[in-house]
Design a protein around this motif. Structure first.
Motif, PDB file in Angstrom:
ATOM      1  N   MET A  76       0.819  -1.185   0.000  1.00  0.00           N
ATOM      2  CA  MET A  76       0.000   0.000   0.000  1.00  0.00           C
ATOM      3  C   MET A  76       0.870   1.257   0.000  1.00  0.00           C
ATOM      4  O   MET A  76       0.531   2.234  -0.644  1.00  0.00           O
ATOM      5  CB  MET A  76      -0.912  -0.045   1.238  1.00  0.00           C
ATOM      6  N   LYS A  77       1.991   1.170   0.711  1.00  0.00           N
ATOM      7  CA  LYS A  77       2.903   2.314   0.771  1.00  0.00           C
ATOM      8  C   LYS A  77       3.471   2.621  -0.605  1.00  0.00           C
ATOM      9  O   LYS A  77       3.578   3.780  -1.003  1.00  0.00           O
ATOM     10  CB  LYS A  77       4.028   2.009   1.754  1.00  0.00           C
ATOM     11  N   ASN A  78       3.799   1.570  -1.364  1.00  0.00           N
ATOM     12  CA  ASN A  78       4.349   1.765  -2.711  1.00  0.00           C
ATOM     13  C   ASN A  78       3.312   2.386  -3.641  1.00  0.00           C
ATOM     14  O   ASN A  78       3.661   3.196  -4.501  1.00  0.00           O
ATOM     15  CB  ASN A  78       4.829   0.434  -3.279  1.00  0.00           C
ATOM     16  N   LEU A  79       2.048   1.999  -3.490  1.00  0.00           N
ATOM     17  CA  LEU A  79       0.993   2.562  -4.327  1.00  0.00           C
ATOM     18  C   LEU A  79       0.829   4.051  -4.066  1.00  0.00           C
ATOM     19  O   LEU A  79       0.738   4.849  -5.003  1.00  0.00           O
ATOM     20  CB  LEU A  79      -0.328   1.823  -4.085  1.00  0.00           C
ATOM     21  N   ILE A  80       0.808   4.430  -2.798  1.00  0.00           N
ATOM     22  CA  ILE A  80       0.670   5.848  -2.448  1.00  0.00           C
ATOM     23  C   ILE A  80       1.878   6.639  -2.944  1.00  0.00           C
ATOM     24  O   ILE A  80       1.734   7.733  -3.498  1.00  0.00           O
ATOM     25  CB  ILE A  80       0.487   6.013  -0.932  1.00  0.00           C
TER      26      ILE A  80
END
Length: 109
Positions: A1-5
């Motif tokens: 999720m961090k990479n997507l943001i």
């Protein structure tokens, strides 16, 4: 999720910076109803148009590929059925001969 943001933030930053550069260098602006939209509104408009065009392109590409794949699959099934209808008497005779010459197992007590 961090990479997507992080990816979304990077994409927004790159889009905004490129939009500002294009707006300043080439005097790019969108006029809507006798009003000139600001740089951010112009970028959002161009980005939205680009996204819609990309989605339409993907849909067209997938539908064309799907139609070709479906046509090839149906042609393969048709060739299989055509081959079976032509050669079924020979296949029946071969199956009968194999059944006759097959070693019968005797039950061991």
């Amino acid at each position: 999720m961090k990479n997507l943001i992080l990816a979304i933030l990077i994409a927004v930053l790159i889009t905004y910076s490129c939009g500002i550069i294009v707006s300043e260098w080439f005097d790019f602006s969108i006029h809507l109803d006798q009003q000139t939209l600001g740089p951010m509104e112009s970028i959002v408009g161009v980005t939205a148009i680009g996204a819609v065009m990309a989605v339409v392109g993907v849909i067209v590409a997938i539908s064309v590929f799907g139609a070709i794949a479906l046509g090839l699959f149906i042609a393969l099934i048709a060739m299989l059925f055509a081959g079976l209808t032509v050669f079924w008497p020979m296949l029946l005779v071969i199956a009968f001969i194999v059944w006759l010459v097959r070693d019968k197992r005797h039950p061991q007590y």
